[in-house]
Design a protein around this motif. Sequence first.
Motif: not given
Length: 204
Positions: A181-182, A184-185, A177-178, A136, A138
């Motif tokens: 994001h992970d 959430l996915e 941040e990374a 992703n 970030s």
Amino acid sequence: MYSKLQIFNLTLGALLLTKPIADTESDKSNEAKVLNLNYPIALAQTLQDLDLDSTSERTALELIEELSNEEWLYLYKYPNNCAFLRRIVSGYVKDNRSTHIPKSTGTRNGIKVIYTNEPNAVAEYIHKDINLNSLNPSAGLALVYRLAFLSTSLLVGKGALNIRRDIQASYAFYKTEAQAHDRLENETFEDLAIDSEFVEARTS
């Protein structure tokens, strides 16, 4: 989204160096040599530190030996190009204390191995040789700042200490941040009561 060339040039930018690299393999500049030297280490460190679901894969482990007279029953070969061994797959999306399959890593006859009591074990792990496009945004920037951190002294020289402090802070930011994001996915719904030891003790 990312290529090795983009990672290299973003790294140079993070180090406040303005001359870009045209090709990561043919460029003979000192910058290219240093980044190529540190890139495999930076990639492995970043993948291990981030520990993202999106960079994990599964593989059936290669059985070396069934053990006897030891605390473990099976000895498996450690996966090739493994940056981080996450778990032995249990059949559950997420493990808790009761579903986790115990394991231990070590070496035997000079080979890195995994000890476990699970027959036909399947490992979930982070592979070193991932496609950079799977990162992703970030996560890619976290790799940039890890590579910049490792390369600072050889590329910047005077003033490297101050730049490294800024780079460390940027790495920590993009790591957070990374991972967010992970999550959430890859989020799966779980009733909080399922994980409650109080509830488990009274319903079992």
